[in-house]
Enzyme design. Structure first.
Site, PDB file in Angstrom:
ATOM      1  N   ASN A 218       0.809  -1.210   0.000  1.00  0.00           N
ATOM      2  CA  ASN A 218       0.000   0.000   0.000  1.00  0.00           C
ATOM      3  C   ASN A 218       0.847   1.267   0.000  1.00  0.00           C
ATOM      4  O   ASN A 218       0.404   2.313  -0.466  1.00  0.00           O
ATOM      5  CB  ASN A 218      -0.922   0.002   1.224  1.00  0.00           C
ATOM      6  CG  ASN A 218      -2.292  -0.548   0.879  1.00  0.00           C
ATOM      7  OD1 ASN A 218      -2.987   0.017   0.047  1.00  0.00           O
ATOM      8  ND2 ASN A 218      -2.653  -1.656   1.492  1.00  0.00           N
TER       9      ASN A 218
ATOM     10  N   ASN B 241      -7.061 -10.033   3.851  1.00  0.00           N
ATOM     11  CA  ASN B 241      -8.069  -9.099   3.337  1.00  0.00           C
ATOM     12  C   ASN B 241      -9.382  -9.779   2.940  1.00  0.00           C
ATOM     13  O   ASN B 241      -9.495 -11.000   3.003  1.00  0.00           O
ATOM     14  CB  ASN B 241      -7.496  -8.293   2.163  1.00  0.00           C
ATOM     15  CG  ASN B 241      -7.170  -9.175   0.972  1.00  0.00           C
ATOM     16  OD1 ASN B 241      -7.759 -10.245   0.805  1.00  0.00           O
ATOM     17  ND2 ASN B 241      -6.231  -8.740   0.155  1.00  0.00           N
TER      18      ASN B 241
ATOM     19  N   CYS C 294      -6.748  -0.838   9.465  1.00  0.00           N
ATOM     20  CA  CYS C 294      -6.360  -1.797   8.434  1.00  0.00           C
ATOM     21  C   CYS C 294      -6.156  -0.947   7.199  1.00  0.00           C
ATOM     22  O   CYS C 294      -5.362  -0.012   7.249  1.00  0.00           O
ATOM     23  CB  CYS C 294      -7.428  -2.869   8.260  1.00  0.00           C
ATOM     24  SG  CYS C 294      -9.116  -2.256   8.212  1.00  0.00           S
TER      25      CYS C 294
ATOM     26  N   ASP D 216      -9.049   0.505   4.963  1.00  0.00           N
ATOM     27  CA  ASP D 216     -10.064   1.538   5.087  1.00  0.00           C
ATOM     28  C   ASP D 216     -10.620   1.639   6.502  1.00  0.00           C
ATOM     29  O   ASP D 216     -11.337   2.579   6.831  1.00  0.00           O
ATOM     30  CB  ASP D 216     -11.206   1.266   4.107  1.00  0.00           C
ATOM     31  CG  ASP D 216     -10.748   1.499   2.674  1.00  0.00           C
ATOM     32  OD1 ASP D 216     -10.087   2.519   2.439  1.00  0.00           O
ATOM     33  OD2 ASP D 216     -11.027   0.647   1.815  1.00  0.00           O
TER      34      ASP D 216
ATOM     35  N   TRP E 156     -12.790  -0.406   7.974  1.00  0.00           N
ATOM     36  CA  TRP E 156     -14.194  -0.763   8.200  1.00  0.00           C
ATOM     37  C   TRP E 156     -14.432  -2.267   8.166  1.00  0.00           C
ATOM     38  O   TRP E 156     -15.559  -2.712   8.314  1.00  0.00           O
ATOM     39  CB  TRP E 156     -15.111  -0.027   7.231  1.00  0.00           C
ATOM     40  CG  TRP E 156     -14.758  -0.119   5.771  1.00  0.00           C
ATOM     41  CD1 TRP E 156     -14.329  -1.221   5.106  1.00  0.00           C
ATOM     42  CD2 TRP E 156     -14.832   0.938   4.809  1.00  0.00           C
ATOM     43  NE1 TRP E 156     -14.125  -0.923   3.794  1.00  0.00           N
ATOM     44  CE2 TRP E 156     -14.432   0.394   3.570  1.00  0.00           C
ATOM     45  CE3 TRP E 156     -15.202   2.291   4.877  1.00  0.00           C
ATOM     46  CZ2 TRP E 156     -14.381   1.157   2.406  1.00  0.00           C
ATOM     47  CZ3 TRP E 156     -15.161   3.036   3.716  1.00  0.00           C
ATOM     48  CH2 TRP E 156     -14.747   2.476   2.495  1.00  0.00           C
TER      49      TRP E 156
ATOM     50  N   ARG F 205     -11.526  -5.308   8.956  1.00  0.00           N
ATOM     51  CA  ARG F 205     -10.704  -5.915  10.009  1.00  0.00           C
ATOM     52  C   ARG F 205     -10.716  -5.076  11.271  1.00  0.00           C
ATOM     53  O   ARG F 205     -10.769  -5.595  12.389  1.00  0.00           O
ATOM     54  CB  ARG F 205      -9.263  -6.087   9.512  1.00  0.00           C
ATOM     55  CG  ARG F 205      -9.151  -7.172   8.486  1.00  0.00           C
ATOM     56  CD  ARG F 205      -7.826  -7.126   7.782  1.00  0.00           C
ATOM     57  NE  ARG F 205      -7.829  -6.221   6.647  1.00  0.00           N
ATOM     58  CZ  ARG F 205      -6.986  -6.302   5.625  1.00  0.00           C
ATOM     59  NH1 ARG F 205      -6.049  -7.219   5.630  1.00  0.00           N
ATOM     60  NH2 ARG F 205      -7.053  -5.465   4.626  1.00  0.00           N
TER      61      ARG F 205
ATOM     62  N   LYS G 238     -19.490  -1.820   5.407  1.00  0.00           N
ATOM     63  CA  LYS G 238     -20.343  -1.737   4.217  1.00  0.00           C
ATOM     64  C   LYS G 238     -21.225  -2.971   4.077  1.00  0.00           C
ATOM     65  O   LYS G 238     -20.980  -3.835   3.218  1.00  0.00           O
ATOM     66  CB  LYS G 238     -19.472  -1.559   2.979  1.00  0.00           C
ATOM     67  CG  LYS G 238     -18.570  -0.325   3.073  1.00  0.00           C
ATOM     68  CD  LYS G 238     -18.073   0.109   1.730  1.00  0.00           C
ATOM     69  CE  LYS G 238     -17.070  -0.851   1.162  1.00  0.00           C
ATOM     70  NZ  LYS G 238     -16.650  -0.477  -0.191  1.00  0.00           N
TER      71      LYS G 238
ATOM     72  N   ARG H  60     -20.791  -5.892   1.467  1.00  0.00           N
ATOM     73  CA  ARG H  60     -20.208  -7.128   1.984  1.00  0.00           C
ATOM     74  C   ARG H  60     -21.188  -8.290   1.940  1.00  0.00           C
ATOM     75  O   ARG H  60     -20.806  -9.439   1.818  1.00  0.00           O
ATOM     76  CB  ARG H  60     -19.721  -6.920   3.422  1.00  0.00           C
ATOM     77  CG  ARG H  60     -18.575  -5.923   3.564  1.00  0.00           C
ATOM     78  CD  ARG H  60     -17.287  -6.433   2.934  1.00  0.00           C
ATOM     79  NE  ARG H  60     -16.241  -5.414   3.023  1.00  0.00           N
ATOM     80  CZ  ARG H  60     -15.889  -4.628   2.005  1.00  0.00           C
ATOM     81  NH1 ARG H  60     -16.475  -4.761   0.822  1.00  0.00           N
ATOM     82  NH2 ARG H  60     -14.936  -3.724   2.167  1.00  0.00           N
TER      83      ARG H  60
END
EC number: 3.1.3.95
Lengths: 549, 584
Positions: free
Chosen positions: B248, B273, B336, B338, B340, B342, B378, B382
């Protein structure tokens, strides 16, 4: 021989004991003829009493003059003793080694143990074949009790009394015996009251490579079939293994000679393979450095759960043949003393509700294991930590207990006993003050004069004060046949045995206590309510004159 | 309704994976919301209801001699294997289902009315209030305060409007830090541990790239550190595997450089992920649906799926947080990518480990509202509620529920709820019958006016809470921090969830049912007891009067007002109902 000769150092001070999930204890280590004892000087509760017979193997380590002995027990516990002084440590270690591997049965602890309780009900007299036969007689008159083996000469591993078809005389039995491995001719194992079908067990027939046959053997098992009905022979070995057995004089029933029987082969492993499986399983349970993948792959590689599944599947098959197909069954493997007994005893637990009570289960063990000649002493000489070459050790009975636990887990209200009862039995098969599991057959036990010289496990267990902790609070007698699921998802690792020393049981014990509390409180409440109702009803009737003045 | 080509098909077989008896022919119905299969034999009627929303995929299998098979997989891990006699019927049902289970516009929740009025609806939505949880933790206090800086979702569009921030942190710091964090998800309070004054905070990854730094973000972490008087450092936990985080960096994101922040202790946790998790579940479900697998197939499959490894990694990270807070009294900042997925798993799990409140029926609702719904997990993406990108779907929330279940296996007395509660929540997440799990963040929910158009799940669950109680729950044990073992051998396969519909695999007698019925009996018993005691009191008086009457027989007539009043209180009917009322 005097035990004193083997005890080089009877006593060492300043020994530190390490046990998993328990605080370390410092105290005095004492060796006696049968026990390893550690007592702390401050507090008598912190004591360790370990039977030498329970010790599977030991390891020594030295750092400077501090010695460490790792004691690995047959009940799978591992403890560590730190012993100051190299000489003391070596002495203790060699003494333990000598005392835990005594060869002579008569030196075993049960011959020295004197009970501190009064024997009210002698366990030796509890389960005699005559009594079991009386029950059978009340249901059917097709069977008789034969004394053909009264001096154990026809079959050394059978008891003196055997239940056989009424129409088969002793002479035929002898001939059939000569056709079966170890003389173990087909005998009655279980009579299914519901439909009169039976389960018999035997050892493999000695057909050999040239296809020997024995008319008496054929007649014997055919006598158990109703006219026009077929039976099932469950051979616990694969067809390949059974074929190979022919070369060594063994074999299986040929269709041509047993046209009324359908043979089914299953794949229960032989005892030496099972021992290997246990060693691998315990090794992976004890290794805490595993990643998840490694643990699962080790668990798989140990094959333990596969063995559990195969044994249970075979037992279900036998039970199905009897209950659903309405057919009689003959079960055998090679010797008829291991996998055969796993199958016949488990099938009975599935079929017969009386085997799920404490007494019934004890009777089952007595009938299908002890009297049926499972060689306990050989099989339980060593457990998972044996590092020598295995001789005839094998966790055959432990696997049976594991299977019973699996059924108990799936039918938690159908057994009068709880998991602790099974664990207790596991412990006593490997090391005990009682002699129930000594010897390899009835003949050996008679020779050892066990019933005169030693105490039976049942004499102790069946005392109300002991029995209490083995009772299942959820038990509600259930007269149905109970079919366990044998899907892999339904079978779990028996944590109570295999993770017993690798986890803290505090939370699980609390949960059990809470469950007992809920059940007890409910009973109490129910009694109170009932007695209040009675009181009221009484007052009501006394009051009736008042109602109609 | 125009999607339903054929509302009823007869002579359909539902194939059992473990055929106990010969499958019988039944009738299949398609309604606007459900697929219903009815099996009618002599005097038993067996119905199987499947919500269209629960359907994950419908697959037509090759024609066989027995008929035309249709395989329906559900998000609740149910597997339906239907066999049609006519291919035409199969095709019609297939076509209908394809349109029914992937609605393009309206979700079920917008049509569903659990017979409540507007007032009930409003109260239902107010029942769980995340702000109340802040006050329960003791906010505002000397260290933390409640901030409304994000009330218009301008600082961070996927965060809730109400945030917990270190006391006296400047607006410039907040906005500056937000700009330096992926999607503006700046470090904010997740949980404040009253006893140790340590806090768990959450955010997304910093936009640090290879060299960038941001003074405001550094100030923000400094402020979080200073908000804890008991520990001079804070942990910064990146829940990703180090390799992912490094990758990243090349994209201008990444992780905190320890040199730029004063007194942080940086830590990777190695949770994989969403894509890895999705594939892992896929593999796990393949294992679950194998036809009579051997033990070896099963264990190997379980290992190869990696599922339990992932569960363990989440649990390990949760444990790391809990330990830092309760043992080192150190605050922790978690992120992690974003922040939202992990991050939500790990923060909520550590809350359960630390705080017994979240182990209650209501507490778990609060926790889910707080860490998952309001912090922008989300759910729509998800769970694949609408026709979404399949790459966005991932069982992140399922994993959280499983971690809670794993804990309940190790600690059977510390949760107020039982396994069924977790399974019911899971089913409801995918059912879209209630509005809670629709949308991806608070702002979005506000925009679609969810609270006006749908109902909240929580009052419904609370109404049925007797089903979800854990009879072994002991409130007295609740003040403890949970320290589960995370050795691999203590993780189990959750048959009750992933093989829920394979009832044959489950224990045939349920200890839970047994104990639930006992506790029910207990309540009734106690009530009867009090009633009986009361009546006995009255009878006692009557009895006394009777004795009195005998004594004064000569002087007092039976029609004396005093005797008859008491007599009336003790009518025959009353005692009778009590003496014979309950069947013990």
């Amino acid at each position: 021989m005097e035990f004193a000769e083997l005890i080089k150092t009877p006593r060492v001070d300043g020994v530190v004991l390490h046990r998993p999930f328990m605080p370390t204890v410092e105290g005095t280590l004492c060796l006696t003829g049968h026990h390893l004892i550690l007592s702390s000087r401050q507090d008598n509760t912190e004591e360790l009493w370990l039977l030498h017979a329970n010790i599977d193997s030991i390891e020594k380590r030295f750092v400077g003059s501090l010695g460490t002995i790792i004691v690995k027990c047959k009940d799978l516990r591992v403890i560590q003793l730190d012993i100051p002084g190299m000489e003391e440590c070596l002495n203790i270690a060699s003494s333990i080694e000598a005392l835990s591997t005594l060869d002579s049965v008569s030196l075993m602890y049960p011959f020295f143990y004197r009970p501190l309780f009064e024997v009210i009900e002698d366990g030796w007299q509890l389960f005699v074949p005559e009594e079991a036969f009386k029950d059978l007689e009340s249901m059917t008159d097709e069977w008789r009790l034969s004394e053909v083996n009264k001096d154990f000469s026809v079959c050394p591993s059978y008891p003196s009394l055997l239940t056989v078809p009424k129409d088969i005389d002793d002479e035929s039995l002898c001939k059939a015996a000569s056709f079966r491995h170890g003389g173990r001719f087909p005998v009655l194992s279980y009579y299914h009251k519901k439909n009169g079908m039976v389960m018999m067990r035997a050892a493999q027939p000695l057909t050999g490579t040239n296809g020997r046959r024995c008319k008496e053997d054929e007649k014997l098992i055919n006598a158990t079939l109703c006219a026009g009905k077929r039976g099932y022979i469950i051979d616990t070995r694969t067809i390949a293994v059974a074929q190979q057995a022919k070369a060594r004089g063994g074999g299986f029933e040929q269709e041509a000679n047993y046209p009324q029987w359908r043979r089914i082969h299953k794949a229960i492993e032989r005892s030496n393979v099972l021992q290997e499986s246990l060693i691998k399983l315990v090794e992976s349970c004890n290794d805490q450095s595993h990643s998840m993948d490694r643990w699962l792959s080790k668990l798989e590689a140990s094959n333990w759960q596969s063995n559990v599944k195969e044994i249970l599947t075979t037992a279900c098959l036998a039970a199905q043949c009897i209950d659903r197909e309405g057919a009689s069954v003959l079960v055998h493997g090679t010797e008829g003393t291991d996998s055969t007994l796993q199958v016949t005893s488990l099938a009975q637990i599935i079929l017969d509700p009386s085997c799920r009570t404490i007494r019934g289960f004890e009777a089952l063990i007595e009938r299908e294991w002890l009297q049926a000649g499972h060689p306990f002493q050989q099989r339980c000489a060593q457990s998972a930590y044996s590092n020598g070459k295995p001789r005839s050790e094998a966790p055959v009975f432990l696997l049976f207990l594991d299977c019973v636990w699996q059924i108990l887990r799936q039918f938690p209200c159908s057994f009068q006993f709880n998991e602790n009862f099974l664990i207790m039995l596991f412990e006593h098969t490997y090391a005990s003050q009682f002699s129930t599991f000594l010897g390899n057959s009835v003949a050996e036990r008679v020779k050892l004069l066990l019933s005169q010289k030693t105490v039976s496990l049942w004499s102790w267990v069946n005392r109300p004060q002991e029995l209490e902790r083995f009772l299942n609070p959820l038990y509600e007698p259930n007269n149905l046949v109970i079919w366990p699921s044998v899907a892999p998802q339904s079978l779990q690792l028996w944590e109570g045995v295999f993770l017993r020393w690798n986890r803290s049981t505090k939370c699980l014990d609390e949960a059990y206590q809470e469950m007992v509390h809920i059940i007890e409180y409910n009973k109490e409440l129910q009694n109170k309510v009932n007695s209040l109702r009675r009181q009221l009803a009484q007052l009501e009737t006394e009051d009736s004159p008042l109602q109609t003045p | 309704m125009e999607h339903i080509i054929t509302p009823k098909v007869e002579y359909v077989k539902l194939l059992n994976r473990y055929p106990e008896k010969k499958s019988v022919l039944g009738t299949l119905y398609l309604t606007a919301t459900h697929l219903i299969y009815v099996e009618q034999t002599n005097n038993t009627r067996k119905e199987t209801w499947v919500l269209h929303h629960h359907i994950m995929s419908v697959e037509k299998l090759p024609l066989t001699a027995h008929g035309c098979p249709l395989l329906i997989r559900c998000k609740t891990f149910q597997l339906l294997h239907l066999l049609f006699q006519r291919e035409r019927d199969c095709q019609d049902v297939y076509q209908s289902l394809l349109r029914l289970f992937q609605p393009e516009e309206e979700l079920y929740a917008f049509l569903y009315n659990p017979q409540q009025n507007e007032e009930d609806r409003r109260q239902g939505w107010e029942f769980i209030n995340v702000a109340n949880d802040f006050s329960r933790m003791g906010l505002s206090n000397d260290y933390w305060e409640i901030s409304h800086l994000n009330k218009d979702y301008e600082i961070c569009s996927t965060y809730p409007s109400v945030l917990g921030l270190p006391k006296n942190v400047s607006v410039a710091t907040v906005t500056g830090s937000a700009k330096f964090r992926s999607r503006g998800r700046l470090p904010v309070l997740s949980y404040f541990h009253k006893d140790t004054k340590a806090a768990i905070c959450r955010c997304s990854q910093p936009l640090s790239g290879l060299t960038s730094r941001c003074v405001e973000d550094e100030q923000m972490l400094q402020a979080i550190s200073q908000a804890n008087p008991n520990c001079p450092y804070i942990y910064v936990v990146d829940t990703r595997p180090k390799l992912n985080a490094m990758a990243n960096r090349a994209a201008g994101k990444g992780y905190e450089n320890e040199d730029n922040y004063s007194n942080i202790r940086f830590q990777f946790q190695g949770i994989e992920n969403i894509h890895v998790m999705r594939n892992s579940l896929q593999k796990l479900l393949e294992v679950c649906s194998m036809k009579s697998p051997s033990m070896s197939d099963y264990l190997t499959g379980l290992e190869n799926s990696g599922w339990l490894r992932h569960i363990k990694s989440v649990m390990d990270a949760g444990m790391f947080l809990a330990k830092a807070v309760c043992e080192e009294r150190a605050s922790v900042l978690v992120h992690c990518s974003d922040g939202w997925d992990r991050t939500a798993q790990v923060c909520s799990l550590s809350c359960i480990l630390l705080d017994p409140y979240y182990r209650t029926i209501k507490g778990l609702m609060v926790l889910i509202e707080k860490e998952w719904i309001s912090f922008g997990h989300k759910f729509s993406h998800r769970c694949g509620h609408l026709d979404t990108d399949p790459k966005e779907v991932s069982p992140v929330f399922t994993q959280f529920l499983e971690c809670v279940w794993q804990l309940s296996e190790q600690f059977p007395c510390v949760f107020e709820f039982n396994e069924r509660y977790l399974i019911e929540i899971h089913n409801q997440v995918y059912a879209c019958q209630y509005g809670n799990f629709i949308g991806n963040c608070q702002k979005e929910r506000l925009e679609i006016r969810l609270h006006e158009k749908t109902f909240s799940l929580w009052p419904h669950l609370l109404k049925n809470q007797h089903l979800y109680r854990n009879p072994l729950y002991r409130r007295s044990l609740e003040c403890t921090v949970l320290r589960p073992s995370t050795l691999p051998l203590h993780f189990k396969f959750w048959c009750g969830m992933y093989n829920y519909y394979d009832r044959g695999m489950h224990p045939k007698q349920s200890v839970l049912d047994q104990l639930l019925s006992l506790t029910q009996k207990q309540v009734e018993g106690e009530r009867t007891m009090t009633e009986l005691q009361r009546v006995r009191g009255v009878v006692g008086v009557v009895d006394f009067v009777r004795v009195e009457r005998y004594l004064t027989d000569m002087t007092l007539s039976p029609s004396h007002p005093f005797t008859s009043t008491i007599h009336c209180a003790f009518t025959k009917g009353q005692t009778q109902s009590l003496t014979h009322g309950l069947d013990w």
